[in-house]
Design a protein around this motif. Sequence first.
Motif, PDB file in Angstrom:
ATOM      1  N   VAL A  78     -12.262  25.507 -17.124  1.00 26.87           N
ATOM      2  CA  VAL A  78     -11.141  26.431 -16.948  1.00 26.87           C
ATOM      3  C   VAL A  78     -10.073  25.860 -16.025  1.00 26.87           C
ATOM      4  CG1 VAL A  78     -12.560  28.462 -17.383  1.00 26.87           C
ATOM      5  CG2 VAL A  78     -12.218  27.687 -15.028  1.00 26.87           C
ATOM      6  N   ARG A 137      -6.148  21.846 -26.192  1.00 27.07           N
ATOM      7  CA  ARG A 137      -6.308  23.276 -25.924  1.00 27.07           C
ATOM      8  C   ARG A 137      -4.967  23.978 -25.769  1.00 27.07           C
ATOM      9  NH1 ARG A 137     -11.089  23.920 -21.561  1.00 27.07           N
ATOM     10  NH2 ARG A 137     -10.468  26.112 -21.739  1.00 27.07           N
ATOM     11  N   ALA A 157      -3.789  27.950 -25.762  1.00 31.64           N
ATOM     12  CA  ALA A 157      -4.412  28.424 -24.527  1.00 31.64           C
ATOM     13  C   ALA A 157      -3.360  28.993 -23.577  1.00 31.64           C
ATOM     14  CB  ALA A 157      -5.165  27.289 -23.838  1.00 31.64           C
ATOM     15  N   ILE A 194     -11.953  33.773 -21.795  1.00 30.59           N
ATOM     16  CA  ILE A 194     -12.578  32.852 -22.755  1.00 30.59           C
ATOM     17  C   ILE A 194     -13.771  33.527 -23.423  1.00 30.59           C
ATOM     18  CG2 ILE A 194     -13.929  30.725 -22.942  1.00 30.59           C
ATOM     19  CD1 ILE A 194     -12.093  29.542 -20.782  1.00 30.59           C
ATOM     20  N   ASP A 240      -8.669  31.614 -25.156  1.00 25.76           N
ATOM     21  CA  ASP A 240      -8.760  30.422 -24.318  1.00 25.76           C
ATOM     22  C   ASP A 240      -7.738  30.489 -23.187  1.00 25.76           C
ATOM     23  OD1 ASP A 240      -9.700  28.026 -23.418  1.00 25.76           O
ATOM     24  OD2 ASP A 240      -8.592  26.800 -24.857  1.00 25.76           O
TER      25      ASP A 240
END
Length: 283
Positions: free
Chosen positions: A18, A31, A36, A72, A77
């Motif tokens: 993270v 990501r 994200a 998440i 995400d």
Amino acid sequence: MSDQAPAALAPAHDAPKVRLGTLTSAEAAARLAAGATVLLPLGSHEDQGPHAPMGDYLSAERISEMIAGRAIGQGHDTLVAPVLPFGGRDFFGSRPGGMALEQSTLRLVLRDMLDGLLRHDFTRLIVVNGHGGNAQAIHDVTQAVLLERGVLIPSFYLWKIAGGLLPELLDPVQARASAGHGADPLASVAMHLFPELMRPDLIPSSPPLPRSVAGLFVSGFGTARFEGVEIGLPIELGDDAVTGDASLCSAETGALITERLVSLGAAFIAHLTNHMAWQDLDG
């Protein structure tokens, strides 16, 4: 001899990272390109009373990570950018050990942080603020981004939200008595998240008496009372760093506050993702 590392030594990839700083550039690119959300935690390094760590940015960073983990787990995400530990200069410069940025510097730093992501069209950004002295700079910078680029960047102000939740989480009388700088909500949250950093033996037995400046009783940060009304004063905090009853704070209260902030933060990410509010301002 095989060039492959033994299975026992191979890195584990089960739990997604993270913290943006722990990702490789390839991982980050993938990501972020997939949509994200990025949280930008901001805090401060200032007097939080004799019993609590000065780095309240620690709580802003930890809660951001918890929000990301929760989001998440719910299918959204989320990454956490490195925390900015120095807040905008306001009322705490007279207290030993504090470190702050001039408001003009904070605006420049925050804009540079955002531009580093915006230049690559990564626009799912949320500022997670942990300091009142950051609020105006955040507003000014994110408003400029909106006007220039059409990108909406919300700000999730942890302690303002938490302060509003206190009467819901605690007895209303206790909530009023414990609320204040050096007390709730920050002290209870720190007791929950960082008990090893707290000094409960140094908790003041009671809040200090209001101090007087120019014959006016100081009523808050940069304010005083005159004939029943509030007057602004350009003053810094004196020795009265604790304005609430910190003896009423507890790790149990901190756990309640933290859970509500994490739940709200993850729900906010889900809401914005589902409504595509990042780019569709009329949605």
